[in-house]
Design an enzyme around this catalytic site. Structure first.
Site, short mmCIF file in Angstrom:
data_model
loop_
_atom_site.label_atom_id
_atom_site.label_comp_id
_atom_site.label_asym_id
_atom_site.label_seq_id
_atom_site.Cartn_x
_atom_site.Cartn_y
_atom_site.Cartn_z
N ARG A 184 4.86 -12.52 -46.02
CA ARG A 184 3.43 -11.96 -44.51
C ARG A 184 3.76 -11.20 -43.66
O ARG A 184 4.34 -11.60 -42.92
CB ARG A 184 2.86 -13.35 -44.67
N ASP A 470 2.08 -24.58 -35.63
CA ASP A 470 2.69 -22.89 -35.25
C ASP A 470 1.45 -21.80 -34.68
O ASP A 470 0.17 -22.41 -34.41
CB ASP A 470 2.75 -22.00 -37.10
C1 LIG Z 1 -1.04 -21.96 -40.76
C2 LIG Z 1 -0.11 -21.72 -41.56
O1 LIG Z 1 -0.26 -20.51 -41.38
S1 LIG Z 1 1.23 -22.79 -42.22
C3 LIG Z 1 2.62 -21.63 -42.80
C4 LIG Z 1 3.25 -21.03 -41.48
N1 LIG Z 1 4.13 -22.25 -40.96
C5 LIG Z 1 5.43 -22.68 -41.28
O2 LIG Z 1 5.38 -21.48 -42.14
C6 LIG Z 1 5.89 -23.86 -40.61
C7 LIG Z 1 7.81 -23.96 -42.46
N2 LIG Z 1 7.72 -25.26 -41.38
C8 LIG Z 1 8.50 -25.33 -40.33
O3 LIG Z 1 9.07 -24.34 -39.62
C9 LIG Z 1 9.14 -26.22 -40.30
O4 LIG Z 1 9.26 -27.11 -41.13
C10 LIG Z 1 9.31 -26.94 -39.42
C11 LIG Z 1 9.09 -26.37 -37.64
C12 LIG Z 1 7.56 -28.11 -39.24
C13 LIG Z 1 9.59 -28.67 -38.46
O5 LIG Z 1 10.86 -28.21 -38.82
P1 LIG Z 1 12.34 -29.26 -38.46
O6 LIG Z 1 11.88 -29.83 -37.47
O7 LIG Z 1 13.67 -28.32 -38.06
O8 LIG Z 1 12.21 -29.12 -39.85
P2 LIG Z 1 13.73 -30.97 -39.57
O9 LIG Z 1 14.92 -31.13 -39.07
O10 LIG Z 1 13.24 -31.88 -40.61
O11 LIG Z 1 14.43 -29.91 -41.45
C14 LIG Z 1 15.43 -30.41 -42.24
C15 LIG Z 1 15.96 -29.18 -43.27
O12 LIG Z 1 14.81 -28.66 -43.61
C16 LIG Z 1 14.67 -27.20 -43.79
N3 LIG Z 1 14.01 -26.68 -43.17
C17 LIG Z 1 12.20 -27.39 -42.83
N4 LIG Z 1 11.05 -26.77 -42.46
C18 LIG Z 1 11.83 -25.32 -43.87
C19 LIG Z 1 10.87 -24.56 -44.49
N5 LIG Z 1 9.99 -24.38 -44.12
N6 LIG Z 1 12.30 -23.40 -44.93
C20 LIG Z 1 12.93 -23.54 -45.69
N7 LIG Z 1 13.84 -24.57 -44.40
C21 LIG Z 1 12.92 -25.98 -44.04
C22 LIG Z 1 15.64 -27.14 -42.35
O13 LIG Z 1 16.40 -25.69 -41.76
C23 LIG Z 1 16.13 -28.69 -42.60
O14 LIG Z 1 17.51 -27.79 -43.04
P3 LIG Z 1 19.20 -27.97 -43.40
O15 LIG Z 1 19.02 -29.63 -43.11
O16 LIG Z 1 19.80 -27.37 -43.66
O17 LIG Z 1 19.92 -27.64 -41.29
O1 LIG Z 2 -2.30 -18.98 -42.88
C1 LIG Z 2 -2.74 -20.10 -43.05
C2 LIG Z 2 -3.31 -20.81 -42.05
O2 LIG Z 2 -4.02 -22.25 -42.43
O3 LIG Z 2 -3.97 -20.07 -41.15
MG LIG Z 3 -2.85 -18.36 -40.65
#
Ligand SMILES: CC(=O)SCCNC(=O)CCNC(=O)[C@H](O)C(C)(C)COP(=O)(O)OP(=O)(O)OC[C@H]1O[C@@H](n2cnc3c(N)ncnc32)[C@H](O)[C@@H]1OP(=O)(O)O
Ligand SMILES: O=CC(=O)O
Ligand SMILES: [Mg+2]
Length: 569
Positions: A184, A470
């Site tokens: 994206r 986010d």
């Molecule tokens: C509205 C929108 O646009 S939604 C789309 C955009 N937003 C996103 O993509 C958010 C994605 N998610 C994240 O960034 C994370 O899950 C967070 C920040 C919400 C939480 O992260 P953390 O607090 O680090 O989670 P946590 O400590 O429970 O992580 C555990 C494991 O899962 C992994 N993990 C957590 N979330 C993700 C993810 N989305 N992708 C890959 N790995 C992940 C961590 O890297 C960690 O790995 P490890 O055990 O090997 O070290």
């Molecule tokens: O990118 C996704 C959203 O919900 O905003």
């Molecule tokens: Mg969005």
């Protein structure tokens, strides 16, 4: 501080002679830090491709951004968004998008996340069908994050990516089976101020798209796309004319690469209120390059407030009350499903913000149950797949979707949702119901400031109070505070009957800052950028005119030109 040019951007950096520098084509100036690894991404040929895109499309982009301003003026003068009579023929016409490529027919669960190295590996290994690598809502677009993100994605596509977590002495590598990769790029509105082309900052999304496409199209098709791809998600569009530009960018890229028209495929996020009235038109513009639409529900809520910023009769209740059960949200999801399935493409669901709660099994189960319910609603409504924010949610979501999809990878042909043809303009803008509370104002403030503090220090998605936050969710906090202040709303949900005004907001900011300090600890509070975040957030919440985007102003603070110095946009 750097010297400012007449356009308000830093003047070209002199004195970059001596020391290593990027090998750039004519008219391109790289103002980000030099790094030998970055130079493998910022090659002369890749930059030439980005510059070609910029030159070919910059006037189209400027025009599209001007049209956004005009539409904003219309809404601010009392107009309402609606279906465009001039494109009725597109909505009513019989046409299909190109068939879904087999490589991405099954998208039941898609994980999203920033392009950080370990997370890229974890996401690709997560068991999700798709990983959406995010240069947008989940990424703070500093120079380091951006170009490292490209290094990570290139290594991921090549299959060579690895990561050594020294603290845990753990090495991360790709599994044999990985998710399909979608990327994206940023929205059209964001500049990339570390790359100047012909004296102007490049368009952020053309840099994101151009660099990724240039370096990966061949390997991608070999390893992930099975004859098609690369795949993209396209965010924050407001009108089909913006989709038309993307379509032309794709055609230009396919020509450069010598691959068939229609190889590149993209899913468009319907995440602005104006765009919900343009879904057919957007699919039509991208019909050879489309793989569906997605309900970007968080930005959509943000956009509802933004679009109706001058409409005090459409104020939002507390943020936690604006879910998919609100009539306008449900209508949007229903119409999206109907539109996509009529045109033969995926209708993707959105993001539930809950994430696992490790230290409290009861609260964790409750959060998981909310996610299950949300996903059940989506799959039963006819969505073909959905998003997960965290790997820990994937098994539960996968179970819900597989149990409801009758052994089919999607429901494009089985859930036509003809009933949703009756969704009206009024359904799509119907005022959300619910109350407003002091806790709502406090939560917006606490979350908005903490999110911004994280973003300013390079982290674009964070866990806060057991929810994923986010750029999109933070925007809701900001614009809702702005709206409540602007119209001096009464907090009618907690029996206090207070009216939101500058005094009250000032007090809330003070108290929430103190709470944040208690929660994160004095040391982290001092080292973090909470005070700067408070300043930006407060200014934006109290601005006489609503800023278009939280991250446009904040971007000034993360632009670092080389030689080192902070630049202002
Ligand atoms: C509205 C929108 O646009 S939604 C789309 C955009 N937003 C996103 O993509 C958010 C994605 N998610 C994240 O960034 C994370 O899950 C967070 C920040 C919400 C939480 O992260 P953390 O607090 O680090 O989670 P946590 O400590 O429970 O992580 C555990 C494991 O899962 C992994 N993990 C957590 N979330 C993700 C993810 N989305 N992708 C890959 N790995 C992940 C961590 O890297 C960690 O790995 P490890 O055990 O090997 O070290
Ligand atoms: O990118 C996704 C959203 O919900 O905003
Ligand atoms: Mg969005």
């Amino acid at each position: 501080m750097m010297e400012l040019g007449t356009n308000g951007y830093a003047a070209p950096a002199a004195g970059r002679k001596g020391g290593a520098a990027y090998d750039v084509p004519e008219g391109v100036d790289i103002r980000g830090r030099y790094d030998a690894e970055f130079a493998k991404i910022l090659t002369r040929d890749a930059l030439q491709f980005v510059a070609d895109l910029q030159r070919e499309f910059r006037n189209h982009i400027k025009y599209a951004m001007e049209c956004r301003k005009e539409a904003k003026m219309r809404y601010n003068n009392g107009g309402l968004p609606g279906f465009d009579p001039a494109t009725r023929y597109v909505r009513e016409g019989e046409w299909d998008c190109a068939p879904v490529p087999p490589a991405v027919a099954d998208r039941m669960v898609e994980i999203t996340g920033p392009t950080e190295r370990k997370m890229v590996i974890n996401a690709l290994n997560s068991g999700a069908k798709v990983f959406m690598a995010d240069f947008e809502d989940a990424l703070s677009p500093s120079w380091e994050n951006l170009i490292r993100g490209h290094v990570n994605l290139k290594d991921a596509v090549d299959g060579t990516i690895s990561f050594h977590d020294k603290a845990r002495n753990r090495v991360y590598k790709l599994n044999d089976q990985t998710a399909k990769l979608f990327v994206r790029p940023r929205g059209w509105h964001l500049p990339e101020a570390h790359i100047f082309i012909d004296g102007e900052p490049a368009t952020g999304c053309l840099v994101d798209f151009g660099l990724y496409f240039y370096h990966n199209f061949a390997a991608f098709r070999r390893t992930q796309g099975a004859g098609s791809g690369p795949f993209f998600y396209l965010p924050k569009m407001e009108h089909s004319r913006e989709a038309k530009i993307w379509n032309s960018v794709f055609e230009r890229a396919e020509k450069m690469a010598g691959i068939e028209n229609g190889s590149i495929r993209a899913t468009v996020l319907i995440e602005t209120l104006p765009a919900v009235f343009q879904m057919d038109e957007i699919l039509y513009e991208l019909r050879d390059h489309s793989v569906g639409l997605n309900c970007g529900r968080w930005d959509y809520i943000f956009s509802y407030v933004k679009t109706f910023q001058a409409h005090p009769d459409r104020l939002l209740p507390d943020r936690v009350l604006v879910g998919m059960n609100q009539h306008f949200m449900r209508s949007y999801s229903d119409l999206l499903i109907r539109t996509c399935h009529r045109r033969g493409v995926h209708a993707m669901g959105g993001m539930a913000a809950q994430i696992p709660i490790r230290d409290d099994p009861v609260a964790n189960e409750a959060a998981l149950e909310l996610v299950r319910k949300d996903k059940q609603r989506e799959v039963r409504a006819g969505h073909d797949g959905t998003w997960a924010a965290h790997p820990g949610l994937i098994p539960a979501i996968m179970e819900v979707f597989t149990n409801n999809m009758r052994n089919s990878p999607h429901q494009i042909h089985s859930m036509k949702r003809e009933d949703a043809a009756n969704v009206t303009e009024e359904d799509l803008i119907q005022k959300p119901v619910g109350v407003r509370t002091m806790e709502g104002l406090r939560l917006n403030t606490r979350v908005g400031i903490q999110y911004l503090a994280a973003w300013l220090t390079g982290t674009g998605s964070v866990p806060l109070y057991h929810l994923m936050e986010d750029a999109a969710t933070a925007e809701i906090s900001r614009v809702q505070n702005w709206q409540w202040l602007k119209y001096g709303v009464e907090l009618d949900g907690d029996g206090l009957g207070l009216k939101v005004n500058l005094d009250l907001f000032g007090r809330v900011v003070e108290e929430e800052m103190a709470r944040i300090e208690r929660e994160v600890g004095q040391e982290r509070f001092k080292k973090g950028m909470y005070k700067e975040a408070r300043k930006i957030f407060t200014r934006q919440c109290t601005a006489p005119m609503l800023d278009d985007f939280l991250t446009l102003d904040a971007y000034n603070r993360i632009v670092i030109h080389h030689p080192k110095g902070l630049s202002k946009l």
